[in-house]
Design an enzyme around this catalytic site. Structure first.
Site, PDB file in Angstrom:
ATOM      1  N   SER A  65       0.912  -1.193  -0.627  1.00 47.09           N
ATOM      2  CA  SER A  65       0.300   0.619  -0.049  1.00 47.09           C
ATOM      3  C   SER A  65       1.081   1.351  -0.270  1.00 47.09           C
ATOM      4  CB  SER A  65      -0.860   0.312   1.427  1.00 47.09           C
ATOM      5  OG  SER A  65       0.248  -0.145   2.662  1.00 47.09           O
ATOM      6  N   ASP A  96      -3.309   6.907  11.670  1.00 44.92           N
ATOM      7  CA  ASP A  96      -2.662   6.206  11.114  1.00 44.92           C
ATOM      8  C   ASP A  96      -1.537   6.830  10.878  1.00 44.92           C
ATOM      9  OD1 ASP A  96      -1.291   5.192   8.395  1.00 44.92           O
ATOM     10  OD2 ASP A  96      -2.648   5.652   6.970  1.00 44.92           O
ATOM     11  N   HIS A 151       0.660   5.936   6.649  1.00 48.55           N
ATOM     12  CA  HIS A 151       0.902   6.122   4.673  1.00 48.55           C
ATOM     13  C   HIS A 151       1.307   7.662   5.019  1.00 48.55           C
ATOM     14  CE1 HIS A 151      -1.364   2.539   5.062  1.00 48.55           C
ATOM     15  NE2 HIS A 151      -1.092   1.403   3.702  1.00 48.55           N
TER      16      HIS A 151
END
Length: 473
Positions: free
Chosen positions: A184, A450, A453
């Site tokens: 990802s 998060d 990312h």
């Protein structure tokens, strides 16, 4: 029958060899190939002649010398039919490009530098202007109001990082295919590349199509595509499904990559990454098949091989096996004269705020990860400890060097150090959630932030500027 062995002790990380010395049966074909090549070379030299005079002997010896030189030139890598190619670029962790500073002269290490706040020239695009913006990276859309993270420019020491020019980049990509292969975070970089192209040349006709693990972004006027292929562990695994990949019993087929390679074998530019999904103490390695495990178990039982099916081993060792499989495929299948190969180094995480806070602040506030962070880490010497494991980086570097010795050039794009300072640039709580946020999470936002990312526009744009510098310059 699945056999679980105890996890062996982690080897000394200063001596990572990228899987040298492994004795797996999967690599027996390599030994056989080398033996065949040696036998062939022996036949080439096995010439017996009958000489009548010293003069004729000298002439014949000269002729044999010329033949030997020709054989040596055409049998490099044991393949007499191989197309000649230029020697590869060296694959160090830092790639140096000619300096673009006014002082001129010398070379510039693009990976060594500092972050400079530049509200006039950055970001390279507006989040709302990108028609293909990823929902996972649209931090402004999902409520982030402090937008300083968008305005930081990476400034290498002694030169300037080339600004991304979509038309120039697409000119290099005409009639070609660029494929990002990985997890990802590589998809995060792919999404950044799409925004850089879409906002830099908005008049172009583009389209996106997805087919399971492969997503293709087509730029029709240039007959070019920028693709993403989901392969979080490089080799085959039970996490290969693009949506249903969160499994408790993560398993890899460390010697199997052909199923993935079929999707990017014809690419002109390949950008790989793999690190985050290996971050666990041990990994199950399978030498059988995911498709027909019963047959594999039966065959193993018949042969009395208790390790023929699977074994739990240290994650670093499993990673070394996987990267070796990847490198072997590159050595024997990549078109050296056509394909450009890149490997992105580790993308750091900012899950532990006590790594950059002083002791008093850490004790008073507890760990909040990247939640609430709005400024980069100023110290150039900062090194995180929990988000990056350099032993994994050395495993990739070892395979890149090995490939370089075999005339396969792999450029390592070192994004680790520059990204380590950007604790402010993660989505935190400002992203789309596929599952509803619970009341408990709302009471403690840092628990679901998060910090892995990256927001867009942001840090992955710099990664792509580095990639751009190599492809265009």
């Amino acid at each position: 029958m699945t056999t679980t062995g105890s996890t062996p002790p982690r080897k000394n990380r200063s001596n990572v060899t990228g899987g040298e010395g492994g004795s797996l049966e999967e690599y027996a074909w390599r030994a056989a190939g080398e033996a065949a090549a040696a036998k062939k070379a022996t036949r080439a030299w096995g010439v017996s002649v009958s000489l009548r005079s010293h003069f004729s002997s000298l002439v014949l010896l000269l002729l044999l010398l010329l033949v030997a030189l020709a054989v040596s030139a055409t049998t490099k890598n044991g393949d007499p039919a191989e197309t000649p190619h230029a020697p590869p670029l060296p694959p160090p962790a830092s790639i140096k490009l000619p300096s673009s500073s006014s002082s001129g002269g010398g070379e510039c290490d693009l990976f060594s530098g500092r972050w400079v706040y530049d509200e006039a020239a950055y970001p390279l695009y507006r989040e709302s202007a990108c028609r293909v913006m990823s929902e996972q990276s649209a931090c402004e859309k999902y409520g982030r109001t402090d937008l300083r993270y968008q305005h930081w420019r990476w400034q290498p020491h002694g030169c300037d990082l080339p600004r991304f020019d979509a038309e120039k980049f697409l000119g290099k990509l005409r009639n070609k295919r660029l494929v990002f292969v990985g997890d990802s975070l590589n998809r995060n970089q792919w999404a950044s590349m799409l925004c850089l192209i879409d906002t830099g040349a908005p008049e172009l006709h583009t389209s996106i199509n997805s087919s399971r693990s492969l997503t293709t972004f087509k730029i029709h006027e240039y007959n070019a595509s920028v693709d993403f292929y989901w392969s979080p562990l490089l080799v085959e695994s039970n996490s290969d499904h693009p949506l249903r990949h969160r499994v408790a019993d993560r398993t890899v087929r460390a010697a199997s990559i052909n199923k993935h390679a079929a999707h990017w074998t014809n690419a002109d530019v390949l950008v790989f990454n793999s690190y985050l999904w290996w971050q666990r103490p041990a990994m199950k390695v399978l030498w059988g098949s995911f498709d027909n495990p019963a047959a594999v178990v039966a065959a193993a039982a018949e042969e009395g091989d208790e390790y023929a099916v699977s074994k739990v081993i240290d994650s670093l060792r499993a990673y070394e096996l996987a990267v070796r499989t990847w490198a072997d495929w590159m050595e024997f299948h990549v078109d050296r004269a056509r394909t450009q190969l890149f490997f992105m180094t580790m993308s750091p995480t900012h899950l532990r705020s006590d790594e950059w806070e002083d002791a008093a602040a850490a004790a008073a506030g507890g760990n909040h990860g990247c939640y609430g962070e709005t400024e980069p880490i100023a110290a150039e010497e900062y090194r995180g400890t929990s988000g990056t494991d350099m032993a994994f980086a050395r495993a990739v570097e070892a395979e890149a060097r090995r490939l370089g010795e075999r005339s396969v050039a792999v450029r390592l794009i070192n994004v680790t150090r520059l990204s380590e300072r950007r604790k402010d640039a993660h989505p935190s709580v400002h992203r789309r959630y596929w599952d509803p946020v619970t009341d408990e999470q709302r009471r403690n936002p840092s628990s679901y932030a998060d910090c892995i990312h990256w927001c867009l526009p942001g840090v992955p744009d710099v990664w792509n500027q580095l990639l751009y510098a190599h492809i265009v310059s």
